[in-house]
Motif scaffolding. Structure first.
Motif, PDB file in Angstrom:
ATOM      1  N   SER A  66      39.437  39.132  46.135  1.00 12.81           N
ATOM      2  CA  SER A  66      39.254  39.700  44.798  1.00 12.81           C
ATOM      3  C   SER A  66      40.242  39.119  43.802  1.00 12.81           C
ATOM      4  O   SER A  66      39.900  38.845  42.648  1.00 12.81           O
TER       5      SER A  66
ATOM      6  N   LYS B 195      39.649  36.292  40.663  1.00 13.52           N
ATOM      7  CA  LYS B 195      40.048  36.840  39.363  1.00 13.52           C
ATOM      8  C   LYS B 195      39.228  38.075  38.977  1.00 13.52           C
ATOM      9  O   LYS B 195      38.988  38.340  37.800  1.00 13.52           O
ATOM     10  N   ARG B 196      38.841  38.833  39.980  1.00 10.41           N
ATOM     11  CA  ARG B 196      38.175  40.112  39.714  1.00 10.41           C
ATOM     12  C   ARG B 196      39.202  41.163  39.310  1.00 10.41           C
ATOM     13  O   ARG B 196      38.921  42.038  38.478  1.00 10.41           O
ATOM     14  N   ILE B 197      40.372  41.114  39.945  1.00 10.94           N
ATOM     15  CA  ILE B 197      41.493  41.989  39.602  1.00 10.94           C
ATOM     16  C   ILE B 197      42.756  41.132  39.545  1.00 10.94           C
ATOM     17  O   ILE B 197      42.860  40.130  40.273  1.00 10.94           O
TER      18      ILE B 197
ATOM     19  N   GLY C  87      42.338  52.026  39.339  1.00 13.23           N
ATOM     20  CA  GLY C  87      42.137  51.137  40.478  1.00 13.23           C
ATOM     21  C   GLY C  87      42.913  51.532  41.708  1.00 13.23           C
ATOM     22  O   GLY C  87      43.177  50.705  42.576  1.00 13.23           O
TER      23      GLY C  87
ATOM     24  N   THR D 181      45.594  48.971  42.838  1.00 20.48           N
ATOM     25  CA  THR D 181      45.313  47.778  42.041  1.00 20.48           C
ATOM     26  C   THR D 181      45.476  48.097  40.563  1.00 20.48           C
ATOM     27  O   THR D 181      45.552  49.262  40.160  1.00 20.48           O
TER      28      THR D 181
ATOM     29  N   ARG E 127      43.115  47.139  38.263  1.00 19.56           N
ATOM     30  CA  ARG E 127      41.794  46.603  37.947  1.00 19.56           C
ATOM     31  C   ARG E 127      41.385  46.814  36.484  1.00 19.56           C
ATOM     32  O   ARG E 127      40.448  46.169  36.013  1.00 19.56           O
TER      33      ARG E 127
ATOM     34  N   ARG F 170      39.120  47.756  30.778  1.00 17.01           N
ATOM     35  CA  ARG F 170      38.227  48.454  31.688  1.00 17.01           C
ATOM     36  C   ARG F 170      36.803  47.903  31.605  1.00 17.01           C
ATOM     37  O   ARG F 170      35.977  48.160  32.485  1.00 17.01           O
TER      38      ARG F 170
ATOM     39  N   ASP G  61      33.592  43.984  35.172  1.00 14.31           N
ATOM     40  CA  ASP G  61      33.216  44.354  36.533  1.00 14.31           C
ATOM     41  C   ASP G  61      34.254  43.826  37.514  1.00 14.31           C
ATOM     42  O   ASP G  61      34.211  42.663  37.922  1.00 14.31           O
ATOM     43  N   SER G  62      35.163  44.680  37.891  1.00 11.85           N
ATOM     44  CA  SER G  62      36.248  44.292  38.790  1.00 11.85           C
ATOM     45  C   SER G  62      35.813  44.256  40.246  1.00 11.85           C
ATOM     46  O   SER G  62      36.536  43.723  41.094  1.00 11.85           O
TER      47      SER G  62
ATOM     48  N   ILE H  86      35.702  46.901  42.112  1.00 11.29           N
ATOM     49  CA  ILE H  86      36.500  47.885  42.835  1.00 11.29           C
ATOM     50  C   ILE H  86      35.653  48.842  43.663  1.00 11.29           C
ATOM     51  O   ILE H  86      36.049  49.278  44.746  1.00 11.29           O
TER      52      ILE H  86
END
Length: 341
Positions: free
Chosen positions: A25, A29-31, A297, A314, A316, A321, A324-325, A327
């Motif tokens: 993740s 680079k999602r979080i 997160g 996390t 996130r 906000r 789309d993380s 999570i």
């Protein structure tokens, strides 16, 4: 960064496979970053951090000592535990109405439904309060906002997960202690704010006009200057210490531990969630598991049957906000890998 405390080979193997999805993740680079921690009564404890605690406006690395805004995990670590302790001591009756402590709740209408709700109903989110309410848009005076919440004629609906339940339980704690929540001891290893240079950043807030770091992310909690539904800060160590205290019985009374494990509905116990199809803890945890997540997160899950707990922390929502993380998929994936046979 790794931290091992008497962790044996079996726990290390479990940890390695569970950490991999968090690692992906961050790489995708999602979080920005996160910390995973596991404590097992038989096999020890292990934690590891990865990624960045902050990326805007400047980058800082995540560590196992990073402080996190725990968001709604505050509901279970702080508010639920304190309310159940008061019940255990006989100070409150969980089946009595909140008006036994908050007699001014909807005081101008003796028949108002809000005057009939009980402590137990609030703990289990079994009240008609709405799911979401932007209380912070009504002003920044915390005393006036408290009065507004107590006197407002709330729109009633079917029982849903609602912060209002725990905001009111926070008012109960304040009224009995004759102090604001932020003047109460948050518990060992916890705080109501944190050093920005050692905290996981949350959102670049559109109405506070700054990147939030070390101050509460939740808008209503910020406006109230402390509330029962959010606002607690902690590290992976303090969260695991809390969980271990429940697992080994040293962190709360037997009565309190029994209640947090006692179902009030198909999905909830007193304050906590229990396993159901699609829940955040994954499909492989035992029936004796409870858990809770936080909007920023964060999350904590405690498996009493296996004597194990894990936390995934996390950032996130940093810097926004509105992204789309992943999570909601990451949490059960981690849980399933931890509890894989």
């Amino acid at each position: 960064m790794d931290e091992k405390t008497d962790a044996d080979a079996e726990l290390a193997a479990v940890f390695e496979r569970a950490f991999a999805p968090l690692e992906r993740s961050v790489a995708e680079k999602r979080i920005p970053g996160g910390v995973l921690g596991i404590v097992d009564l038989k096999h020890g404890r292990m934690t590891r951090a990865i990624g960045s605690a902050q990326i805007v406006p400047a980058a800082r690395p995540m560590t196992t000592g990073t402080w996190f805004d725990l968001a709604s995990v505050s509901k279970v670590i702080f508010t639920t535990t304190r309310i159940l302790k008061l019940a255990d001591e006989g100070v409150i009756d969980l089946d009595a109405p909140l008006t036994s402590v908050l007699p001014d709740l909807r005081q101008y209408n003796a028949e108002a439904w809000e005057r009939k709700i009980s402590f137990r109903q609030c703990l289990g989110h079994q009240t008609p309060f709405p799911a979401v309410e932007p209380i912070y848009t009504y002003g920044r005076d915390p005393d006036l906002l408290r009065t507004f919440i107590l006197q407002r004629e709330w729109r009633a609906g079917p029982p849903v997960y609602s912060d209002i339940n725990f905001i009111l339980l926070g008012f109960v704690l304040e009224r009995l202690a004759k102090k604001t929540l932020r003047d109460l001891d948050p518990g060992p290893g916890f705080a109501w704010s944190a050093d920005p240079q050692n905290s996981a950043a949350t959102e670049d807030c559109t109405w506070r006009h700054r990147v939030l770091c070390g101050e509460v992310h939740d808008d209503n909690c910020s406006a109230l200057q402390g509330a029962g539904h959010a606002g607690l800060f902690g590290t992976v160590t303090s969260v695991l210490d809390f969980a271990q205290g429940l697992l080994d019985g040293t962190g709360a009374s037997a009565g309190t531990i029994s209640l947090i494990r006692t179902p009030l509905s198909a999905r909830r116990t007193h304050g906590w969630e229990k396993p159901y199809e699609g829940w955040s803890g994954g499909e492989r945890c035992s029936p004796g598991t409870i858990g809770h997540t936080g909007f920023t997160g964060t999350g904590l899950w405690i498996d009493f049957d296996r004597g194990r707990a894990w936390t995934l922390l996390t950032n996130r929502v940093h810097p926004t906000r509105h992204f789309d993380s992943g999570i909601f998929a990451l949490r059960p994936t981690v849980g399933n890998l931890i509890n894989q046979s």
